[in-house]
Design a protein around this motif. Structure first.
Motif, PDB file in Angstrom:
ATOM      1  N   SER A  67      16.357   8.986  69.798  1.00  0.00           N
ATOM      2  CA  SER A  67      17.055   8.785  71.092  1.00  0.00           C
ATOM      3  C   SER A  67      18.552   8.998  71.095  1.00  0.00           C
ATOM      4  O   SER A  67      19.109   9.395  70.151  1.00  0.00           O
ATOM      5  CB  SER A  67      16.850   7.338  71.489  1.00  0.00           C
ATOM      6  N   ARG A  80      12.533  18.732  75.280  1.00  0.00           N
ATOM      7  CA  ARG A  80      11.675  18.219  74.385  1.00  0.00           C
ATOM      8  C   ARG A  80      10.582  18.973  73.965  1.00  0.00           C
ATOM      9  O   ARG A  80      10.082  19.756  74.736  1.00  0.00           O
ATOM     10  CB  ARG A  80      10.928  16.882  74.997  1.00  0.00           C
ATOM     11  N   GLU A 136      20.858   7.136  72.062  1.00  0.00           N
ATOM     12  CA  GLU A 136      21.807   5.791  71.450  1.00  0.00           C
ATOM     13  C   GLU A 136      21.848   6.132  69.925  1.00  0.00           C
ATOM     14  O   GLU A 136      22.599   5.823  69.291  1.00  0.00           O
ATOM     15  CB  GLU A 136      20.984   4.670  71.826  1.00  0.00           C
ATOM     16  N   ARG A 165      16.901  15.256  68.610  1.00  0.00           N
ATOM     17  CA  ARG A 165      16.702  14.581  69.999  1.00  0.00           C
ATOM     18  C   ARG A 165      15.407  15.046  70.430  1.00  0.00           C
ATOM     19  O   ARG A 165      14.369  14.322  71.320  1.00  0.00           O
ATOM     20  CB  ARG A 165      17.652  14.867  71.039  1.00  0.00           C
TER      21      ARG A 165
END
Ligand SMILES: Nc1ncnc2c1ncn2[C@@H]1O[C@H](COP(=O)(O)OP(=O)(O)O)[C@@H](O)[C@H]1O
Ligand SMILES: [Mg+2]
Lengths: 235, 295
Positions: free
Chosen positions: A114, A107, A116, A151
């Motif tokens: 995310s 990060r 998902e 992400r």
């Protein structure tokens, strides 16, 4: 500096060993803007992105990212300032599974997508999450290379030839993704050979020639300057 | 008494055990070499010297500071690793961009210097280092006596090798390592501090050599010369196993220890050369090594 300016590149020269590739690149990108670097093969677009990431040899000039000079920073520091890089060769690791490739970049900011959300955006990747990264098809590898920098919370995306060599339906899908990213206020530099892909997406286009910016074309000038653009690109 | 091809079973098992002990050292050392080579592309010729340093430091800690085996087992690998980190920062980091040959020459020179310094201060005589009281004696397994210290060496080596393998293949840190091994520039462009990882990898590989040295101290005469025999065999192990495969280097190390042990039983004259015979055969059949990838 204008408040909305996110990236300012000035007099950028870059070298690979003794070869002098970039000869004073100048352009700016505003926050939330999508610009495209167009140009013929070998014009220096990939080198421009690599120079922004600190991946070439010697560089001179100035690269201001969100008000900070990054020209002398090592590439991991540049990335940590919120830059996501999708290289021309895609750079999928054969020693990592699809999911490991996706999770690799640490990060660098808040507000990334995310896992998902990414699997929803690219269902193929979810299906093949345990496959070796390089076993994916070309299109899937391209999606993976793009997904893994979404992400991390990077706000500036440097995307090199993401439509290259892919089937029309996948190119379509990638165009949708870029539109989605624009609506989420990402700042995007789109290096493209395929100006039919880039033109509808880019707010402004820069034509790169011999390691310099030959001209700048805004979206609303496009129709009037199409002939000029086609001559410059040799299409 | 049970026999196997005319050899009494306890003698055979005893030699196999001894072979596994040697194999444990080969495994730890070749694992460190493989990890370092994967990341730095340097064939680390200081590895034998670091192993010797591990044993010498354990002996020094005991002789000068009164610190026993368990202290050394924990702290000596850390000291050896830290020493390697200093070498990496001060010397190795400057030659990554040059031909790999320079790394080999530099580490070879460093190995000579480290060996020379220890010989200068401690001579070449062997120093005894005793087995810690907790691990003296043997366990009666019914069919053979198993010396506790040998079992300990094998167990530690297997556990450390498996843990290293797990860390590299199954964890997030390991995925950074694999990525940095495969494409360091891109990995760094994702925000991972690859130069630090390279440094720590060298330190870790060196610490494994230091650990092997401490483990070996009670099994041999501790001396500045103990590196030379070991390192030649270990390089043969690495050639046989092939560079770059973690599990490969561990299995090859243990396997060749066993082969040596067996050879001692059946044809003792060849026991010190059998590894090199295997090496020649493997090179003829699979030049990249048993677990290596052909280019
Ligand atoms: N690693 C390198 N070493 C030396 N020259 C290079 C290297 N990469 C690219 N070049 C040269 O730099 C020029 C610009 O290349 P590039 O930036 O890849 O162009 P583009 O992406 O616009 O097609 C070309 O002439 C190419 O041959
Ligand atoms: Mg290019």
């Amino acid at each position: 500096m204008s408040a909305t300016e996110y990236l300012r590149v000035e007099r950028l020269h870059a070298f690979y060993g003794e070869s002098h590739i970039l000869h004073g690149i100048d352009f700016t990108v505003r926050r939330g803007e999508c610009v495209s670097l167009l140009g013929r093969n070998g014009a220096g677009r990939t080198t421009t992105l690599r120079a922004l990431m600190g991946l070439t040899g010697r560089r001179t000039g100035s690269i201001m990212l969100n008000g900070r000079e990054i020209i002398d920073m090592p590439s991991h520091r540049i990335a940590q300032l919120g830059v996501g890089y999708c290289p021309e060769e895609r750079g999928i690791y054969s020693g990592l599974t699809t999911e490991e490739n996706l999770l690799l970049p640490p990060r660098v900011g808040s507000g990334g997508l995310s896992v998902e959300e990414l699997y929803e955006m690219f269902p193929n990747l979810a299906e093949r999450r345990h496959s070796q990264g390089t076993r994916l098809s070309g299109g899937e590898q391209q999606m993976l290379a793009l997904a893994r920098i979404l992400r991390t919370g990077a706000r500036l995306l440097l995307l090199d030839e993401i439509s290259e060599g892919l089937a029309p339906v996948i190119v379509q899908k990638l165009a949708e993704v870029i539109r989605d990213l624009k609506s989420r206020d990402y700042t995007i530099v789109l290096v493209e050979q395929n100006f039919r892909f880039a033109a509808p997406l880019a707010d402004r286009m820069f034509v790169v020639e011999h390691g310099q910016i030959a001209t700048e074309i805004a979206q609303d000038e496009l129709a009037g300057r199409m002939g000029e653009l086609q001559t410059l690109l040799g299409v | 008494m049970a026999d196997f091809l005319g050899v009494p079973l306890p003698a055979l098992l005893g030699q196999l055990m001894l072979g596994l002990v040697n194999g444990s050292f080969y495994a730890l050392l070749s694992l460190g070499l493989a990890v370092i080579f994967g990341m730095l592309h340097i064939i680390n010729f200081t590895h034998g010297a670091l192993y010797m340093m591990g044993a010498m430091l354990a002996w020094m800690a005991s002789a000068y500071l009164g610190l026993g085996y368990w202290w050394s087992l924990v702290f000596v690998p850390i000291v050896v690793g830290a020493f390697a980190v200093v070498i990496e920062r001060s010397l190795l980091q400057w030659i990554y961009k040059l031909d790999h040959l320079y790394g080999l020459l530099l580490t070879f020179g460093l190995a000579l210097i480290i060996g020379g310094v220890f010989r200068h201060f401690f001579g070449v005589g062997g120093q005894p280092y005793s087995i810690p009281p907790e691990l003296t004696g043997a366990i009666n397994l019914g069919f053979m006596y198993l010396p506790k210290y040998r079992a300990w060496v094998i167990a530690v080596s297997v556990v450390v090798c498996l843990a290293t393998w797990y860390m590299i293949e199954k964890t997030r840190l390991g995925s950074y390592l694999r990525a940095a091994t495969e494409n360091p520039a891109l990995t760094q462009a994702f925000g991972i501090n690859v130069p630090i990882m390279v440094m720590l990898t060298f330190g870790f590989g060196a610490a494994l050599a230091g650990l092997a040295g401490v483990l070996a101290a009670p099994t041999t005469q501790v001396s500045p010369l103990m590196s030379s025999d070991m390192i030649i065999t270990v390089f043969a192990v690495v050639v046989i196993g092939g560079m770059g495969s973690i599990l490969g280097s561990v299995l090859t190390g243990l396997g060749l220890g066993l082969v040596e042990g067996l050879t001692k039983v059946f044809y003792a004259e060849a026991s010190s050369t059998v590894v090199f015979v295997v090496m020649v055969i493997v090179l003829l059949v699979r030049p990249a090594g048993l677990f290596g990838k052909e280019k």
